[in-house]
Design a protein around this motif. Structure first.
Motif: not given
Length: 384
Positions: A187-200, A247-252
């Motif tokens: 997970l190069p990006v994983f922030s519960e506060e900003s609800k951002s995620l990059l999953h590889i 997968y990449f997610s940010s907010g909705g």
């Protein structure tokens, strides 16, 4: 009212959650009801006969709980009525044991193999009505042991499992007698506060088919529909499966893709290689985000912040997906099918979801290229 320690009591205001001296108990279940109709061109009508259908997809009963021991131990039990085969089947059933000594958990019993984020997810929690066709090459469940781990600081996840079919042998999904699956990701990006995620992630699987024979086939992402592509039975000593997931997610917003390659050791048929995958984009209009679990490295259930039954709009999600599976290679002519699917999910509450989908697909088989349009809807009721 005073309750003895051995009596079961409600653990919350929810009628389906209880507690006792030895274990908690949560009762759940689900029901899926589908409708589909079609528009076919002339080539499609020559390839396959289709009729509109309204039918139960499945009905399931689930139980789970946490055993009251110093070590983290949970259990689950599931049974499902599968309308497509008119039969009751055991679903994910077993125990999960926490092993912090090796930064993870071990599951023993009937479970998902751990191949593909979308395959590991409970079908009721997926963003589309059915998983992509390329995952139909992999059995939905297997009996064995799976180790899952996660390192929070490094944001690395993995799972590895070994399975046999000593309990599932007579069930239709059990097409392998032995298999091993491995999944690794970061997970190069994983922030519960900003609800951002990059999953590889990457996946590998090795399997030995039952009786050294296999049949690969897939419906067109519509459960009431017949199989569109089908290799028929062919001899195969073993298979190797390789895949990737991003997968990449940010907010909705969520953007994702998975791709899979399956090579069968089948000298009589030229050792065919089958390929498939999907690309998807999702946006939740009402502001919710799709939660993520680091325990299994998967997305979980969308929760409406303002359910319809509390006077709100629920959660409304728009999706666009492209998917493809090619079962033509070497001495095998199973066909190729691709489909584009725009759809809407309306999460009215935690337990009620309505789905509307349109599909445009082209089947390349029997020397013809036929176009089919799908008009689908689903009612989903679930307590998971």
């Amino acid at each position: 009212m005073t309750v003895g320690k051995s009596d079961s009591v409600l653990t919350s205001n929810r009628w389906y959650e209880f507690d006792s001296r030895y274990s908690s108990l949560r009762i759940g279940g689900g029901l899926l009801y589908d409708w589909v109709t079609y528009i076919q061109d002339e080539e499609s009508k020559e390839q396959i006969s289709l009729t509109p259908k309204i039918q139960l997809r499945d009905f399931r009963i689930l139980m789970s709980g946490k055993i009251k021991t110093k070590r983290f131990i949970t259990w689950k039990l599931g049974i499902m009525y599968d309308a497509s085969v008119s039969s009751w089947l055991a679903r994910e059933t077993g125990i999960m044991i926490g092993v912090p000594e090796v930064a993870g958990n071990v599951f023993i019993g009937r479970t998902k193999e751990g191949f593909s984020l979308n395959k590991v997810m409970t079908g009721y929690l997926g963003w589309t009505m059915e998983r992509q066709m390329a995952l139909d090459v992999i059995p939905i469940l297997a009996d064995g042991i799976k180790y899952m781990g996660f390192l929070p600081k490094q944001r690395i996840f993995w799972n590895a499992g070994a399975y046999v079919d000593w309990l599932t042998e007579k069930q239709s999904f059990a097409t392998y007698e032995k298999q091993f699956a491995f999944r690794f990701g970061v997970l190069p990006v994983f922030s519960e506060e900003s609800k951002s995620l990059l999953h590889i992630g990457v996946n590998y699987r090795y399997g030995i088919p039952d009786n050294k024979k296999i049949r690969v086939r897939s419906r067109p992402e519509s459960n009431p529909s017949p199989y569109f592509i089908d290799t028929d039975v062919f001899p195969a000593d073993h298979s190797n499966h390789l895949g990737w997931e991003v997968y990449f997610s940010s907010g909705g917003l969520m953007i994702g893709s998975e791709g899979y390659f399956t090579k069968f050791s089948a000298p009589e048929k030229g050792n065919p290689l089958f390929k498939g995958g999907e690309a998807v984009i999702s946006y939740i209009l009402t502001g919710e985000s799709r939660p993520y679990s680091t325990v299994s490295g998967i997305y979980t259930a969308v929760k409406a912040s303002k359910p319809v039954f509390n006077g709100g709009p629920g959660a409304i999600e728009f999706i666009l997906r492209y998917s493809i599976l090619n079962l033509n290679d070497a001495g095998i002519s199973g066909g190729q099918f691709w489909r584009i699917t725009p759809m809407i999910n309306w999460y009215m509450s935690d337990f009620l979801r309505l789905e509307l989908a349109y599909g445009y697909g082209i089947l390349d088989r029997f020397g013809l290229k036929g176009t089919t349009q799908f008009f689908q809807s689903r009612v989903q009721i679930s307590i998971l």
